[in-house]
Design a protein around this motif. Sequence first.
Motif, short mmCIF file in Angstrom:
data_model
loop_
_atom_site.label_atom_id
_atom_site.label_comp_id
_atom_site.label_asym_id
_atom_site.label_seq_id
_atom_site.Cartn_x
_atom_site.Cartn_y
_atom_site.Cartn_z
N UNK A 32 32.65 -33.34 17.82
CA UNK A 32 31.92 -34.02 16.73
C UNK A 32 31.37 -35.37 17.20
N UNK A 33 32.16 -36.12 17.95
CA UNK A 33 31.72 -37.43 18.45
C UNK A 33 30.51 -37.26 19.38
N UNK A 34 30.52 -36.23 20.20
CA UNK A 34 29.37 -35.96 21.08
C UNK A 34 28.16 -35.61 20.23
N UNK A 35 28.35 -34.73 19.27
CA UNK A 35 27.25 -34.31 18.39
C UNK A 35 26.63 -35.50 17.66
N UNK A 36 27.46 -36.47 17.27
CA UNK A 36 26.98 -37.65 16.56
C UNK A 36 26.45 -38.74 17.49
N UNK A 37 26.53 -38.50 18.81
CA UNK A 37 26.03 -39.47 19.78
C UNK A 37 26.97 -40.63 20.04
N UNK A 38 28.23 -40.46 19.74
CA UNK A 38 29.22 -41.54 19.93
C UNK A 38 29.87 -41.54 21.30
N UNK A 39 29.69 -40.46 22.05
CA UNK A 39 30.21 -40.39 23.41
C UNK A 39 29.07 -40.04 24.36
N UNK A 40 29.01 -40.71 25.51
CA UNK A 40 27.95 -40.41 26.47
C UNK A 40 28.21 -39.09 27.18
N UNK A 41 27.15 -38.33 27.36
CA UNK A 41 27.26 -36.99 27.94
C UNK A 41 26.47 -36.90 29.24
N UNK A 42 27.06 -36.22 30.20
CA UNK A 42 26.37 -35.90 31.45
C UNK A 42 26.03 -34.42 31.43
N UNK A 43 24.75 -34.10 31.65
CA UNK A 43 24.31 -32.71 31.75
C UNK A 43 23.84 -32.49 33.19
N UNK A 44 24.50 -31.60 33.91
CA UNK A 44 24.09 -31.35 35.29
C UNK A 44 22.64 -30.85 35.36
N UNK A 45 21.96 -31.15 36.46
CA UNK A 45 20.59 -30.66 36.61
C UNK A 45 20.57 -29.13 36.62
N UNK A 46 19.48 -28.58 36.15
CA UNK A 46 19.33 -27.13 36.14
C UNK A 46 18.11 -26.74 36.97
N UNK A 47 18.12 -25.48 37.40
CA UNK A 47 16.92 -24.98 38.07
C UNK A 47 16.02 -24.37 37.00
N UNK A 48 14.87 -23.95 37.36
CA UNK A 48 13.89 -23.45 36.40
C UNK A 48 14.32 -22.22 35.64
N UNK A 49 15.29 -21.46 36.17
CA UNK A 49 15.73 -20.21 35.54
C UNK A 49 16.77 -20.43 34.46
N UNK A 50 17.41 -21.57 34.45
CA UNK A 50 18.52 -21.81 33.52
C UNK A 50 18.04 -22.45 32.22
N UNK A 51 18.69 -22.07 31.15
CA UNK A 51 18.44 -22.69 29.85
C UNK A 51 19.31 -23.93 29.79
N UNK A 52 18.70 -25.12 29.79
CA UNK A 52 19.47 -26.36 29.84
C UNK A 52 20.40 -26.53 28.63
N UNK A 54 22.26 -24.32 27.47
CA UNK A 54 23.47 -23.52 27.70
C UNK A 54 24.31 -24.02 28.87
N UNK A 55 23.84 -25.06 29.55
CA UNK A 55 24.58 -25.62 30.69
C UNK A 55 25.75 -26.43 30.17
N UNK A 56 26.91 -26.27 30.81
CA UNK A 56 28.11 -27.00 30.40
C UNK A 56 27.89 -28.50 30.54
N UNK A 57 28.26 -29.22 29.52
CA UNK A 57 28.09 -30.67 29.50
C UNK A 57 29.45 -31.35 29.63
N UNK A 58 29.44 -32.60 30.04
CA UNK A 58 30.66 -33.35 30.32
C UNK A 58 30.60 -34.73 29.68
#
Length: 79
Positions: A32-52, A54-58
Amino acid sequence: MAQQLILSIPAPILTYDAYAELQGQDKKDVYNAVHLGRLPVYTPPTNGDENSARVKKYINMVALYADAAKQAGIEIKIG
């Protein structure tokens, strides 16, 4: 001479579940905190074939420490 504070961040990024465990929070509260923007998230880079969407976030622990330091009036120098 300026004082120096040395921080050791155990990991630069954590899974949502690992962050919840570290903080003693329920996993749903972290999501919920991530969804509300209260925690910073890192999204790994994706290649052109991946749906960003659906990439696991941290949880970005470096950004979290930097924000906490800024709020405390502490200047951080990295490097």
